[in-house]
Motif scaffolding. Structure first.
Motif, PDB file in Angstrom:
ATOM      1  N   LEU A  10       0.831  -1.263  -0.012  1.00 31.37           N
ATOM      2  CA  LEU A  10      -0.018  -0.046  -0.029  1.00 31.37           C
ATOM      3  C   LEU A  10       0.882   1.200   0.099  1.00 31.37           C
ATOM      4  CD1 LEU A  10      -2.885   1.026   0.280  1.00 31.37           C
ATOM      5  CD2 LEU A  10      -2.610   1.044   2.776  1.00 31.37           C
ATOM      6  N   PHE A  11       0.588   2.091  -0.739  1.00 36.54           N
ATOM      7  CA  PHE A  11       1.277   3.500  -1.171  1.00 36.54           C
ATOM      8  C   PHE A  11       0.356   4.538  -1.003  1.00 36.54           C
ATOM      9  CE2 PHE A  11       4.788   0.773  -2.256  1.00 36.54           C
ATOM     10  CZ  PHE A  11       5.864   1.608  -1.997  1.00 36.54           C
ATOM     11  N   VAL A  12       0.188   5.403  -0.208  1.00 37.38           N
ATOM     12  CA  VAL A  12      -0.733   6.651  -0.212  1.00 37.38           C
ATOM     13  C   VAL A  12      -0.268   8.094  -0.179  1.00 37.38           C
ATOM     14  CG1 VAL A  12      -2.885   7.489   1.049  1.00 37.38           C
ATOM     15  CG2 VAL A  12      -2.371   5.189   0.953  1.00 37.38           C
ATOM     16  N   SER A  13      -0.579   8.992  -1.048  1.00 36.18           N
ATOM     17  CA  SER A  13       0.097  10.186  -0.700  1.00 36.18           C
ATOM     18  C   SER A  13      -0.989  11.413  -1.052  1.00 36.18           C
ATOM     19  CB  SER A  13       1.165  10.435  -2.029  1.00 36.18           C
ATOM     20  OG  SER A  13       0.341  10.245  -3.560  1.00 36.18           O
ATOM     21  N   TYR A  14      -0.554  12.591  -0.304  1.00 37.70           N
ATOM     22  CA  TYR A  14      -1.654  13.694  -0.580  1.00 37.70           C
ATOM     23  C   TYR A  14      -0.801  14.843  -1.186  1.00 37.70           C
ATOM     24  CZ  TYR A  14      -4.231  11.560   3.430  1.00 37.70           C
ATOM     25  OH  TYR A  14      -4.650  10.935   4.169  1.00 37.70           O
ATOM     26  N   ASN A  15      -1.570  15.347  -2.413  1.00 35.85           N
ATOM     27  CA  ASN A  15      -0.754  16.311  -3.241  1.00 35.85           C
ATOM     28  C   ASN A  15       0.683  16.036  -3.344  1.00 35.85           C
ATOM     29  OD1 ASN A  15      -3.313  17.760  -3.293  1.00 35.85           O
ATOM     30  ND2 ASN A  15      -2.906  18.457  -1.219  1.00 35.85           N
ATOM     31  N   GLY A  16       0.976  14.816  -3.762  1.00 35.79           N
ATOM     32  CA  GLY A  16       2.711  14.459  -3.909  1.00 35.79           C
ATOM     33  C   GLY A  16       3.399  14.201  -2.791  1.00 35.79           C
ATOM     34  N   ASN A  17       2.832  14.535  -1.656  1.00 38.00           N
ATOM     35  CA  ASN A  17       3.463  14.120  -0.247  1.00 38.00           C
ATOM     36  C   ASN A  17       3.045  12.928   0.321  1.00 38.00           C
ATOM     37  OD1 ASN A  17       4.550  16.749  -0.050  1.00 38.00           O
ATOM     38  ND2 ASN A  17       2.707  17.521   0.592  1.00 38.00           N
ATOM     39  N   ALA A  19       2.396   9.695   2.350  1.00 40.54           N
ATOM     40  CA  ALA A  19       1.746   9.600   3.646  1.00 40.54           C
ATOM     41  C   ALA A  19       1.908   8.140   3.997  1.00 40.54           C
ATOM     42  CB  ALA A  19       0.170   9.609   3.658  1.00 40.54           C
ATOM     43  N   LEU A  20       1.687   7.067   3.192  1.00 32.81           N
ATOM     44  CA  LEU A  20       2.101   5.819   3.580  1.00 32.81           C
ATOM     45  C   LEU A  20       2.883   5.084   2.257  1.00 32.81           C
ATOM     46  CD1 LEU A  20      -1.421   4.641   5.021  1.00 32.81           C
ATOM     47  CD2 LEU A  20       0.501   4.970   6.300  1.00 32.81           C
ATOM     48  N   ARG A  21       4.050   4.142   2.986  1.00 30.62           N
ATOM     49  CA  ARG A  21       4.506   3.529   1.745  1.00 30.62           C
ATOM     50  C   ARG A  21       4.816   2.100   2.197  1.00 30.62           C
ATOM     51  NH1 ARG A  21       8.413   7.230   4.368  1.00 30.62           N
ATOM     52  NH2 ARG A  21       9.766   6.291   5.696  1.00 30.62           N
ATOM     53  N   ASN A  22       4.589   1.452   1.104  1.00 27.88           N
ATOM     54  CA  ASN A  22       5.105  -0.094   1.262  1.00 27.88           C
ATOM     55  C   ASN A  22       4.351  -0.792   2.386  1.00 27.88           C
ATOM     56  OD1 ASN A  22       6.157  -2.499   0.238  1.00 27.88           O
ATOM     57  ND2 ASN A  22       8.177  -1.980   1.581  1.00 27.88           N
ATOM     58  N   VAL A  23       3.129  -0.744   2.746  1.00 27.08           N
ATOM     59  CA  VAL A  23       2.368  -1.295   3.706  1.00 27.08           C
ATOM     60  C   VAL A  23       1.878  -2.613   3.760  1.00 27.08           C
ATOM     61  CG1 VAL A  23       0.695  -0.842   5.668  1.00 27.08           C
ATOM     62  CG2 VAL A  23       2.033   1.035   4.976  1.00 27.08           C
ATOM     63  N   THR A  24       2.200  -3.521   4.371  1.00 27.45           N
ATOM     64  CA  THR A  24       1.675  -4.887   4.111  1.00 27.45           C
ATOM     65  C   THR A  24       1.667  -5.488   5.204  1.00 27.45           C
ATOM     66  OG1 THR A  24       2.945  -5.149   1.822  1.00 27.45           O
ATOM     67  CG2 THR A  24       2.190  -7.345   2.935  1.00 27.45           C
ATOM     68  N   PHE A  25       0.226  -6.089   5.557  1.00 29.78           N
ATOM     69  CA  PHE A  25      -0.013  -7.002   6.739  1.00 29.78           C
ATOM     70  C   PHE A  25      -1.273  -7.500   6.646  1.00 29.78           C
ATOM     71  CE2 PHE A  25      -2.087  -2.648   7.463  1.00 29.78           C
ATOM     72  CZ  PHE A  25      -3.314  -3.041   7.944  1.00 29.78           C
ATOM     73  N   SER A  44      -4.733   7.477  11.201  1.00 30.43           N
ATOM     74  CA  SER A  44      -5.905   7.735  10.589  1.00 30.43           C
ATOM     75  C   SER A  44      -6.065   7.727   9.029  1.00 30.43           C
ATOM     76  CB  SER A  44      -6.431   9.184  10.798  1.00 30.43           C
ATOM     77  OG  SER A  44      -6.583   9.140  12.376  1.00 30.43           O
ATOM     78  N   THR A  45      -5.220   7.736   8.342  1.00 34.01           N
ATOM     79  CA  THR A  45      -4.995   7.679   6.863  1.00 34.01           C
ATOM     80  C   THR A  45      -5.078   6.308   6.480  1.00 34.01           C
ATOM     81  OG1 THR A  45      -3.428   9.572   6.517  1.00 34.01           O
ATOM     82  CG2 THR A  45      -3.406   7.638   4.898  1.00 34.01           C
ATOM     83  N   LEU A  46      -4.412   5.356   7.087  1.00 33.55           N
ATOM     84  CA  LEU A  46      -4.655   3.747   6.826  1.00 33.55           C
ATOM     85  C   LEU A  46      -5.844   3.416   7.176  1.00 33.55           C
ATOM     86  CD1 LEU A  46      -3.448   1.084   6.509  1.00 33.55           C
ATOM     87  CD2 LEU A  46      -3.038   0.875   8.898  1.00 33.55           C
ATOM     88  N   LEU A  47      -6.590   4.065   8.314  1.00 34.21           N
ATOM     89  CA  LEU A  47      -8.015   3.463   8.540  1.00 34.21           C
ATOM     90  C   LEU A  47      -8.805   3.851   7.518  1.00 34.21           C
ATOM     91  CD1 LEU A  47      -9.298   2.383  11.224  1.00 34.21           C
ATOM     92  CD2 LEU A  47     -10.427   4.427  11.477  1.00 34.21           C
ATOM     93  N   LYS A  48      -8.878   5.218   6.850  1.00 37.21           N
ATOM     94  CA  LYS A  48      -9.475   5.816   5.952  1.00 37.21           C
ATOM     95  C   LYS A  48      -9.519   4.843   4.666  1.00 37.21           C
ATOM     96  CE  LYS A  48     -10.228  10.175   8.203  1.00 37.21           C
ATOM     97  NZ  LYS A  48      -9.803  11.499   8.245  1.00 37.21           N
ATOM     98  N   LYS A  55      -8.467   7.688  -1.385  1.00 38.39           N
ATOM     99  CA  LYS A  55      -7.948   6.649  -2.314  1.00 38.39           C
ATOM    100  C   LYS A  55      -6.573   6.541  -2.204  1.00 38.39           C
ATOM    101  CE  LYS A  55     -11.903   6.823  -4.832  1.00 38.39           C
ATOM    102  NZ  LYS A  55     -12.677   5.602  -4.793  1.00 38.39           N
ATOM    103  N   LYS A  56      -6.163   5.202  -2.588  1.00 38.16           N
ATOM    104  CA  LYS A  56      -4.689   4.676  -2.260  1.00 38.16           C
ATOM    105  C   LYS A  56      -4.089   5.035  -3.723  1.00 38.16           C
ATOM    106  CE  LYS A  56      -5.949  -0.079  -3.403  1.00 38.16           C
ATOM    107  NZ  LYS A  56      -7.362   0.170  -3.676  1.00 38.16           N
ATOM    108  N   ASP A  57      -2.666   5.154  -3.757  1.00 35.93           N
ATOM    109  CA  ASP A  57      -1.958   5.339  -5.017  1.00 35.93           C
ATOM    110  C   ASP A  57      -1.791   4.010  -5.936  1.00 35.93           C
ATOM    111  OD1 ASP A  57      -1.656   7.921  -4.424  1.00 35.93           O
ATOM    112  OD2 ASP A  57       0.386   7.902  -3.485  1.00 35.93           O
ATOM    113  N   THR A  58      -1.083   3.121  -4.886  1.00 35.68           N
ATOM    114  CA  THR A  58      -1.119   1.694  -5.242  1.00 35.68           C
ATOM    115  C   THR A  58      -1.381   0.723  -4.112  1.00 35.68           C
ATOM    116  OG1 THR A  58       1.327   1.767  -5.077  1.00 35.68           O
ATOM    117  CG2 THR A  58       0.498   2.374  -7.193  1.00 35.68           C
ATOM    118  N   GLY A  59      -1.435  -0.467  -4.554  1.00 34.65           N
ATOM    119  CA  GLY A  59      -1.665  -1.664  -3.569  1.00 34.65           C
ATOM    120  C   GLY A  59      -2.998  -2.115  -3.470  1.00 34.65           C
TER     121      GLY A  59
END
Length: 247
Positions: A10-17, A19-25, A44-48, A55-59
């Motif tokens: 899982l990868f998530v970003s806000y406006n290019g920043n 927020a989460l990278r390479n999360v697996t569990f 909170s980002t992960l929960l949402k 929306k996630k970027d990838t994953g």
């Protein structure tokens, strides 16, 4: 056991920043899981993202082996109190009745049986005497208990709560965690964003430790170790677990 939550790459970003990278569990059913980490760690980002509110970027995210869209009636969400409009003119009972809507069907209104169930949920959280009160008239702890009752009214398989103990009184906190433990013991899966490390080992049987990436996930005894916590809370804790360093 059945996998309740599966997250891969899982990868998530806000406006290019980032927020989460390479999360697996993966989380198995019947666990009470705390998501912990420092401010800005992405809790909170992960929960949402799990709930598809962000929306996630990838994953890939699966809930009980399916997409959240397929499982939305099986999942209940209690947001942060700061994200709720407490001035909205709605009573406590009507707030809890909203929890029955996902199972009613389109254009159907709650019947007596649904109102009776909503009352049972209010009794469960100790708020049955407040049914006609406006939600904005309640204390923070009372409001949080009402929103937990709304989640219970939905009869979901999984519960997601974002910082449910912030700004609540001791009585409400004890009532809420007691109910969450009962839900876990009945086989439900409960995921909670939590910030108070002093209570983490008492409240949860599993922890997800984040700091934009997954630091560790597992049973409390595995995660709640000074060497592990310091990977996320760098230089914030003394060797006495949970004691903040003031210098």
């Amino acid at each position: 056991m059945t996998t309740a939550i599966a997250v891969n790459d899982l990868f998530v970003s806000y406006n290019g920043n980032e927020a989460l990278r390479n999360v697996t569990f993966a989380v198995e059913e019947g666990n009470l899981v705390g998501i912990i980490g420092p401010n800005g760690a992405g809790k909170s980002t992960l929960l949402k993202v799990l709930l598809n509110l962000i929306k996630k970027d990838t994953g890939k995210v699966e809930i009980l082996g399916k997409s959240i869209k397929e499982m939305k009636t099986k999942v209940a969400y209690v947001p942060q109190r700061s994200n709720i409009d407490w001035d909205f003119p709605i009573t406590v009972m009507d707030t809890v009745l909203i929890g029955t809507y996902p199972n009613l069907g389109i254009f159907k209104r709650p019947k007596k049986e649904h109102k009776d169930w909503a009352l049972e949920c209010l009794k469960k959280v100790g708020m049955a005497d407040f049914g006609n009160r406006q939600i904005g008239e309640l204390s923070g702890g009372q409001q949080q208990r009402v929103f937990l009752a709304r989640a219970l009214a939905q009869k979901p398989e999984m519960y997601f709560l974002d910082e449910p103990f912030v700004g609540v009184d001791v009585t409400s906190e004890e009532k809420i965690i007691s109910i969450l433990k009962e839900l876990r013991d009945s086989g439900k899966t409960v995921v909670v964003v939590h910030h108070d490390l002093s209570k983490a080992s008492d409240y949860f049987n599993e922890l997800i430790l984040l700091n934009k990436e997954l630091i560790e996930h597992g049973i409390v005894e595995k995660v709640f170790q000074p060497a592990v916590l310091n990977k996320a809370y760098t230089n914030q804790f003394s060797p006495i677990l949970g004691t903040e360093v003031t210098s």
